[in-house]
Design a protein around this motif. Structure first.
Motif, PDB file in Angstrom:
ATOM      1  N   THR A 146       0.835  -1.203   0.000  1.00  0.00           N
ATOM      2  CA  THR A 146       0.000   0.000   0.000  1.00  0.00           C
ATOM      3  C   THR A 146       0.867   1.249   0.000  1.00  0.00           C
ATOM      4  OG1 THR A 146      -1.691  -1.199   1.231  1.00  0.00           O
ATOM      5  CG2 THR A 146      -1.850   1.203   1.231  1.00  0.00           C
ATOM      6  N   LEU A 147       1.927   1.252   0.802  1.00  0.00           N
ATOM      7  CA  LEU A 147       2.835   2.390   0.855  1.00  0.00           C
ATOM      8  C   LEU A 147       3.513   2.595  -0.496  1.00  0.00           C
ATOM      9  CD1 LEU A 147       4.343   4.623   2.398  1.00  0.00           C
ATOM     10  CD2 LEU A 147       6.002   2.898   3.112  1.00  0.00           C
ATOM     11  N   ILE A 148       3.949   1.522  -1.113  1.00  0.00           N
ATOM     12  CA  ILE A 148       4.596   1.627  -2.427  1.00  0.00           C
ATOM     13  C   ILE A 148       3.616   2.204  -3.445  1.00  0.00           C
ATOM     14  CG2 ILE A 148       5.549   0.307  -4.354  1.00  0.00           C
ATOM     15  CD1 ILE A 148       6.776  -1.595  -2.266  1.00  0.00           C
ATOM     16  N   LYS A 149       2.403   1.673  -3.468  1.00  0.00           N
ATOM     17  CA  LYS A 149       1.396   2.137  -4.431  1.00  0.00           C
ATOM     18  C   LYS A 149       1.087   3.619  -4.227  1.00  0.00           C
ATOM     19  CE  LYS A 149      -3.109   0.824  -4.530  1.00  0.00           C
ATOM     20  NZ  LYS A 149      -4.227  -0.122  -4.613  1.00  0.00           N
ATOM     21  N   HIS A 150       0.884   4.011  -2.990  1.00  0.00           N
ATOM     22  CA  HIS A 150       0.581   5.410  -2.677  1.00  0.00           C
ATOM     23  C   HIS A 150       1.767   6.307  -3.042  1.00  0.00           C
ATOM     24  CE1 HIS A 150      -0.885   8.960  -0.638  1.00  0.00           C
ATOM     25  NE2 HIS A 150       0.256   9.015   0.021  1.00  0.00           N
ATOM     26  N   SER A 151       2.980   5.894  -2.696  1.00  0.00           N
ATOM     27  CA  SER A 151       4.168   6.711  -2.950  1.00  0.00           C
ATOM     28  C   SER A 151       4.440   6.862  -4.437  1.00  0.00           C
ATOM     29  CB  SER A 151       5.395   6.099  -2.266  1.00  0.00           C
ATOM     30  OG  SER A 151       5.209   6.096  -0.878  1.00  0.00           O
ATOM     31  N   VAL A 152       4.332   5.782  -5.194  1.00  0.00           N
ATOM     32  CA  VAL A 152       4.561   5.863  -6.634  1.00  0.00           C
ATOM     33  C   VAL A 152       3.528   6.779  -7.274  1.00  0.00           C
ATOM     34  CG1 VAL A 152       4.553   4.540  -8.788  1.00  0.00           C
ATOM     35  CG2 VAL A 152       5.797   3.673  -6.791  1.00  0.00           C
ATOM     36  N   ARG A 153       2.283   6.677  -6.834  1.00  0.00           N
ATOM     37  CA  ARG A 153       1.234   7.564  -7.358  1.00  0.00           C
ATOM     38  C   ARG A 153       1.583   9.029  -7.057  1.00  0.00           C
ATOM     39  NH1 ARG A 153      -3.645   5.789  -4.947  1.00  0.00           N
ATOM     40  NH2 ARG A 153      -3.616   4.142  -6.503  1.00  0.00           N
ATOM     41  N   THR A 154       2.063   9.307  -5.838  1.00  0.00           N
ATOM     42  CA  THR A 154       2.462  10.669  -5.460  1.00  0.00           C
ATOM     43  C   THR A 154       3.600  11.160  -6.342  1.00  0.00           C
ATOM     44  OG1 THR A 154       1.782  10.298  -3.168  1.00  0.00           O
ATOM     45  CG2 THR A 154       3.312  12.112  -3.559  1.00  0.00           C
ATOM     46  N   PHE A 155       4.598  10.299  -6.565  1.00  0.00           N
ATOM     47  CA  PHE A 155       5.737  10.682  -7.394  1.00  0.00           C
ATOM     48  C   PHE A 155       5.310  10.948  -8.834  1.00  0.00           C
ATOM     49  CE2 PHE A 155       8.155   9.244  -3.841  1.00  0.00           C
ATOM     50  CZ  PHE A 155       9.334   9.973  -3.902  1.00  0.00           C
ATOM     51  N   ILE A 156       4.440  10.124  -9.377  1.00  0.00           N
ATOM     52  CA  ILE A 156       3.962  10.325 -10.750  1.00  0.00           C
ATOM     53  C   ILE A 156       3.219  11.651 -10.865  1.00  0.00           C
ATOM     54  CG2 ILE A 156       2.340   9.481 -12.494  1.00  0.00           C
ATOM     55  CD1 ILE A 156       3.146   6.605 -11.610  1.00  0.00           C
ATOM     56  N   GLU A 157       2.353  11.943  -9.898  1.00  0.00           N
ATOM     57  CA  GLU A 157       1.597  13.202  -9.934  1.00  0.00           C
ATOM     58  C   GLU A 157       2.523  14.408  -9.867  1.00  0.00           C
ATOM     59  OE1 GLU A 157      -1.147  13.039  -6.679  1.00  0.00           O
ATOM     60  OE2 GLU A 157      -2.343  11.450  -7.593  1.00  0.00           O
ATOM     61  N   HIS A 158       3.509  14.381  -8.970  1.00  0.00           N
ATOM     62  CA  HIS A 158       4.367  15.545  -8.758  1.00  0.00           C
ATOM     63  C   HIS A 158       5.492  15.673  -9.790  1.00  0.00           C
ATOM     64  CE1 HIS A 158       2.280  16.735  -5.218  1.00  0.00           C
ATOM     65  NE2 HIS A 158       2.601  15.655  -4.535  1.00  0.00           N
ATOM     66  N   SER A 159       5.887  14.568 -10.413  1.00  0.00           N
ATOM     67  CA  SER A 159       6.963  14.659 -11.412  1.00  0.00           C
ATOM     68  C   SER A 159       6.466  15.250 -12.722  1.00  0.00           C
ATOM     69  CB  SER A 159       7.591  13.289 -11.654  1.00  0.00           C
ATOM     70  OG  SER A 159       6.667  12.419 -12.272  1.00  0.00           O
ATOM     71  N   ARG A 160       5.165  15.224 -12.909  1.00  0.00           N
ATOM     72  CA  ARG A 160       4.512  15.783 -14.096  1.00  0.00           C
ATOM     73  C   ARG A 160       5.139  15.268 -15.386  1.00  0.00           C
ATOM     74  NH1 ARG A 160       4.341  19.409 -10.221  1.00  0.00           N
ATOM     75  NH2 ARG A 160       2.376  20.320  -9.631  1.00  0.00           N
ATOM     76  N   GLU A 161       5.678  16.175 -16.187  1.00  0.00           N
ATOM     77  CA  GLU A 161       6.226  15.823 -17.495  1.00  0.00           C
ATOM     78  C   GLU A 161       7.667  15.324 -17.410  1.00  0.00           C
ATOM     79  OE1 GLU A 161       4.225  15.828 -20.173  1.00  0.00           O
ATOM     80  OE2 GLU A 161       2.648  16.507 -18.829  1.00  0.00           O
ATOM     81  N   ALA A 162       8.299  15.474 -16.247  1.00  0.00           N
ATOM     82  CA  ALA A 162       9.698  15.056 -16.114  1.00  0.00           C
ATOM     83  C   ALA A 162       9.797  13.533 -16.163  1.00  0.00           C
ATOM     84  CB  ALA A 162      10.280  15.567 -14.793  1.00  0.00           C
ATOM     85  N   GLN A 163      10.932  13.070 -16.638  1.00  0.00           N
ATOM     86  CA  GLN A 163      11.163  11.631 -16.705  1.00  0.00           C
ATOM     87  C   GLN A 163      11.318  11.095 -15.282  1.00  0.00           C
ATOM     88  OE1 GLN A 163      14.652  10.563 -18.895  1.00  0.00           O
ATOM     89  NE2 GLN A 163      14.067   8.421 -19.012  1.00  0.00           N
ATOM     90  N   LEU A 164      10.607  10.033 -14.981  1.00  0.00           N
ATOM     91  CA  LEU A 164      10.632   9.438 -13.644  1.00  0.00           C
ATOM     92  C   LEU A 164      11.598   8.256 -13.643  1.00  0.00           C
ATOM     93  CD1 LEU A 164       9.263   9.523 -10.825  1.00  0.00           C
ATOM     94  CD2 LEU A 164       7.556   7.943 -11.711  1.00  0.00           C
ATOM     95  N   ARG A 165      12.550   8.273 -12.699  1.00  0.00           N
ATOM     96  CA  ARG A 165      13.496   7.173 -12.537  1.00  0.00           C
ATOM     97  C   ARG A 165      13.105   6.415 -11.272  1.00  0.00           C
ATOM     98  NH1 ARG A 165      19.554   9.352 -12.973  1.00  0.00           N
ATOM     99  NH2 ARG A 165      19.212   9.056 -10.769  1.00  0.00           N
TER     100      ARG A 165
END
Length: 188
Positions: free
Chosen positions: A160-179
């Motif tokens: 659950t923590l991983i799913k929530h955190s990845v979702r947060t990172f995707i939302e905040h990284s916007r158009e930037a490439q996510l590593r």
């Protein structure tokens, strides 16, 4: 809820210019008869009429106390709200609010790790977000801080923590490439 706009006054009763709340009016009703105090020291036994009058005075005193307690509660609430308002005003004139967002982002970039560990919820990025709404907005609106995520397998990282955190990172990284990096815990 008490009004935060009650203006201090040397005269009682006072009335709030904003909502009309009246405070201090009960001060005119304080029992001031010293006779009961003197009689209580002389082992005086009151007559039936005096006992009836005393019961009436007791009822009035109890009503006065209830009103006084209600006004004290209102004043305490007003004081608390005024203190909170003063704190907000004080923070607004703080020199840190004069620093432009791009300078804040530059400063924050030195504090933040290259990769943000999903299992480390108390890292620098999370601490910066807790300082104030302004700093939270600066961090959240900068993809710079959300591009690199490290997911480590350890007992404190749940699905659950991983799913929530990845979702947060995707939302905040916007158009930037996510590593995204997956790190296995030692011994696995």
């Amino acid at each position: 809820m008490a009004c935060s706009a009650i203006q201090p006054s040397l005269k009682f009763p006072s009335q709030c210019n904003h909502c009309g709340t009246i405070i201090g009016g009960i001060l005119n009703n304080i029992p001031s008869n010293p006779i009961p105090y003197a009689l209580s020291r002389e082992h005086y036994v009151p007559s039936t009429t005096e006992r009836s009058q005393n019961k009436t005075l007791i009822s009035r005193s109890e009503a006065f106390l209830r009103t006084a307690e209600a006004e004290l509660s209102t004043l305490a609430s007003c004081a608390s709200e005024t203190q909170a308002y003063k704190n907000v005003l004080h923070s607004l004139i703080s020199p840190i609010h004069q620093v432009p967002n791009d300078i804040l982002r530059e400063i924050f970039s030195y504090l933040c790790e290259e990769f943000i560990d999903v299992g480390e919820q108390y890292g620098h990025i999370w601490a910066l977000r807790q300082v104030c709404t302004h700093w939270r907005n600066v961090v959240d609106n900068s993809s710079l801080f959300w591009r690199n995520v490290k997911i480590g397998y350890s007992p404190n990282v749940t699905g659950t923590l991983i799913k929530h955190s990845v979702r947060t990172f995707i939302e905040h990284s916007r158009e930037a490439q996510l590593r995204v990096s997956f790190i296995a815990a030692k011994g696995q």
